[in-house]
Design a protein around this motif. Structure first.
Motif, mmCIF file in Angstrom:
data_model
loop_
_atom_site.group_PDB
_atom_site.id
_atom_site.type_symbol
_atom_site.label_atom_id
_atom_site.label_comp_id
_atom_site.label_asym_id
_atom_site.label_seq_id
_atom_site.Cartn_x
_atom_site.Cartn_y
_atom_site.Cartn_z
ATOM 1 N N LEU A 56 0.825 -1.205 0.000
ATOM 2 C CA LEU A 56 0.000 0.000 0.000
ATOM 3 C C LEU A 56 0.862 1.258 0.000
ATOM 4 N N LEU A 57 2.018 1.180 0.647
ATOM 5 C CA LEU A 57 2.939 2.313 0.620
ATOM 6 C C LEU A 57 3.427 2.569 -0.806
ATOM 7 N N ALA A 58 3.770 1.497 -1.507
ATOM 8 C CA ALA A 58 4.210 1.640 -2.895
ATOM 9 C C ALA A 58 3.093 2.215 -3.754
ATOM 10 N N ARG A 59 1.873 1.782 -3.472
ATOM 11 C CA ARG A 59 0.738 2.339 -4.209
ATOM 12 C C ARG A 59 0.584 3.829 -3.928
ATOM 13 N N GLY A 60 0.778 4.234 -2.674
ATOM 14 C CA GLY A 60 0.679 5.643 -2.327
ATOM 15 C C GLY A 60 1.728 6.488 -3.024
ATOM 16 N N VAL A 61 2.947 5.967 -3.126
ATOM 17 C CA VAL A 61 4.013 6.670 -3.834
ATOM 18 C C VAL A 61 3.642 6.827 -5.310
ATOM 19 N N ALA A 62 3.085 5.757 -5.883
ATOM 20 C CA ALA A 62 2.647 5.814 -7.283
ATOM 21 C C ALA A 62 1.522 6.829 -7.459
ATOM 22 N N ASP A 63 0.666 6.948 -6.458
ATOM 23 C CA ASP A 63 -0.420 7.928 -6.486
ATOM 24 C C ASP A 63 0.145 9.342 -6.601
ATOM 25 N N PHE A 64 1.143 9.662 -5.779
ATOM 26 C CA PHE A 64 1.757 10.990 -5.832
ATOM 27 C C PHE A 64 2.419 11.230 -7.186
ATOM 28 N N ALA A 65 3.061 10.201 -7.727
ATOM 29 C CA ALA A 65 3.663 10.339 -9.054
ATOM 30 C C ALA A 65 2.594 10.599 -10.107
ATOM 31 N N TYR B 40 0.758 17.703 -15.177
ATOM 32 C CA TYR B 40 1.586 18.098 -16.325
ATOM 33 C C TYR B 40 0.854 17.824 -17.638
ATOM 34 N N ALA B 41 0.266 16.617 -17.733
ATOM 35 C CA ALA B 41 -0.390 16.237 -18.988
ATOM 36 C C ALA B 41 -1.645 17.064 -19.244
ATOM 37 N N SER B 42 -2.435 17.332 -18.192
ATOM 38 C CA SER B 42 -3.690 18.052 -18.400
ATOM 39 C C SER B 42 -3.469 19.503 -18.775
ATOM 40 N N ASP B 43 -2.321 20.070 -18.425
ATOM 41 C CA ASP B 43 -2.000 21.433 -18.849
ATOM 42 C C ASP B 43 -1.743 21.504 -20.339
ATOM 43 N N ARG B 44 -1.440 20.362 -20.945
ATOM 44 C CA ARG B 44 -1.073 20.332 -22.358
ATOM 45 C C ARG B 44 -2.127 19.645 -23.233
ATOM 46 N N PHE C 181 -1.331 5.099 -9.465
ATOM 47 C CA PHE C 181 -0.855 6.088 -10.428
ATOM 48 C C PHE C 181 -2.017 6.637 -11.253
ATOM 49 N N ALA C 182 -2.912 5.744 -11.678
ATOM 50 C CA ALA C 182 -4.021 6.145 -12.547
ATOM 51 C C ALA C 182 -4.970 7.106 -11.842
ATOM 52 N N ILE C 183 -5.372 6.781 -10.609
ATOM 53 C CA ILE C 183 -6.308 7.666 -9.915
ATOM 54 C C ILE C 183 -5.621 8.972 -9.528
ATOM 55 N N GLY C 184 -4.317 8.908 -9.237
ATOM 56 C CA GLY C 184 -3.578 10.137 -8.961
ATOM 57 C C GLY C 184 -3.548 11.050 -10.173
ATOM 58 N N ALA C 185 -3.309 10.487 -11.348
ATOM 59 C CA ALA C 185 -3.281 11.273 -12.577
ATOM 60 C C ALA C 185 -4.661 11.784 -12.951
ATOM 61 N N LEU C 186 -5.681 10.987 -12.659
ATOM 62 C CA LEU C 186 -7.040 11.358 -13.055
ATOM 63 C C LEU C 186 -7.565 12.545 -12.255
ATOM 64 N N THR C 187 -7.169 12.666 -11.003
ATOM 65 C CA THR C 187 -7.722 13.718 -10.155
ATOM 66 C C THR C 187 -7.452 15.122 -10.697
ATOM 67 N N PRO C 188 -6.207 15.521 -10.964
ATOM 68 C CA PRO C 188 -6.003 16.859 -11.526
ATOM 69 C C PRO C 188 -6.499 16.989 -12.957
ATOM 70 N N ALA C 189 -6.454 15.886 -13.715
ATOM 71 C CA ALA C 189 -6.914 15.948 -15.104
ATOM 72 C C ALA C 189 -8.411 16.259 -15.161
ATOM 73 N N LEU C 190 -9.192 15.572 -14.331
ATOM 74 C CA LEU C 190 -10.631 15.836 -14.296
ATOM 75 C C LEU C 190 -10.927 17.225 -13.762
ATOM 76 N N GLN C 191 -10.207 17.627 -12.732
ATOM 77 C CA GLN C 191 -10.451 18.942 -12.142
ATOM 78 C C GLN C 191 -10.174 20.046 -13.157
#
Length: 235
Positions: free
Chosen positions: A90-99, A106-110, A149-159
């Motif tokens: 779960l710790l590794a998953r959390g690190v992936a979430d932050f990544a 970065y991607a959603s800005d572009r 990683f996926a849910i971490g990336a999705l949060t700012p992208a959707l927002q």
């Protein structure tokens, strides 16, 4: 019986707030159109686009939490990890979430649509793959991190996407999307509990993957559901 009603009442209250937030703009459609300087039909399409995004948020988050809420059971009872291995995983998953948060921002800005599409697609595929390969410890460990990683990336992208299509004030739009997110958490956890009881922990990943796939299909259909006219394009 009383303790079982608490989460249902909380979900009902959140659903009420969600529906109120989503339907209130209908009553002030003319005012929104005037503020934006567009016609009422164009403003209506903007509201539709926002509602689609809120639904995508709910479905994708529900998909994640249908499986994630019961991750410990899946890891120990199905995959065969020792209980002591759950915390590091779960710790590794959390690190992936932050990544993922950094990558999604970065991607959603572009490329907003690409960032949302890619994040939801990765979430859906990783959950479905977890169902298919739940007996493999190395693969499951990797896929667990990928879901983070996926849910971490999705949060700012959707927002960011919500801010782009928000009808009127962005504060209300952001609040509505937050409500949609929390409804997804509650609904996904309740659905996962039902699936766990009927079909076992492995099936929670399948249910989550199917919900995320539905979110992906809905988002891909968003340009058709809420077609944007030239007067709706913001500079």
């Amino acid at each position: 019986m009383g303790s079982r009603m608490v989460p249902l009442l909380a979900l009902a209250a959140a659903a009420f707030c969600y529906v109120a937030t989503e339907t209130m703009p209908i009553g002030i459609l003319t005012l929104i159109a005037g503020d934006l300087g567009v016609s009422a039909p164009a403003a209506g399409l903007l509201i539709t686009g926002y509602a689609v995004l809120a639904t995508v948020t709910t479905l994708s988050v529900a998909g994640l939490y249908a499986a994630f809420t019961y991750t410990e059971i899946l890891l120990t009872a199905v995959t065969g990890f020792a209980a002591a291995a759950v915390a590091p995983l779960l710790l590794a998953r959390g690190v992936a979430d932050f990544a993922g948060i950094a990558a999604g921002g970065y991607a959603s800005d572009r490329w907003q649509r690409g960032a949302v599409t890619g994040s939801v697609a990765v979430l859906a595929v990783s959950l479905l793959a977890m169902y298919a390969t739940a007996a493999s410890r190395p693969v499951t460990a990797v896929l667990l991190a990928v879901t983070g990683f996926a849910i971490g990336a999705l949060t700012p992208a959707l927002q960011n996407r919500v801010m782009e299509v928000a009808p009127g004030g962005t504060e209300m739009a952001s609040a509505g999307n937050s409500v949609a997110f929390n409804i997804g958490i509650a609904a996904g956890s309740l659905l996962g509990a039902a699936v766990l009881q009927e079909s076992g922990a492995r099936a929670t990943a399948l249910a989550g993957g199917l919900l995320s796939a539905a979110a992906l299909l809905l988002f891909l259909a968003e340009p058709l559901i809420a077609r944007r006219t030239p007067e709706m394009i913001r500079t």
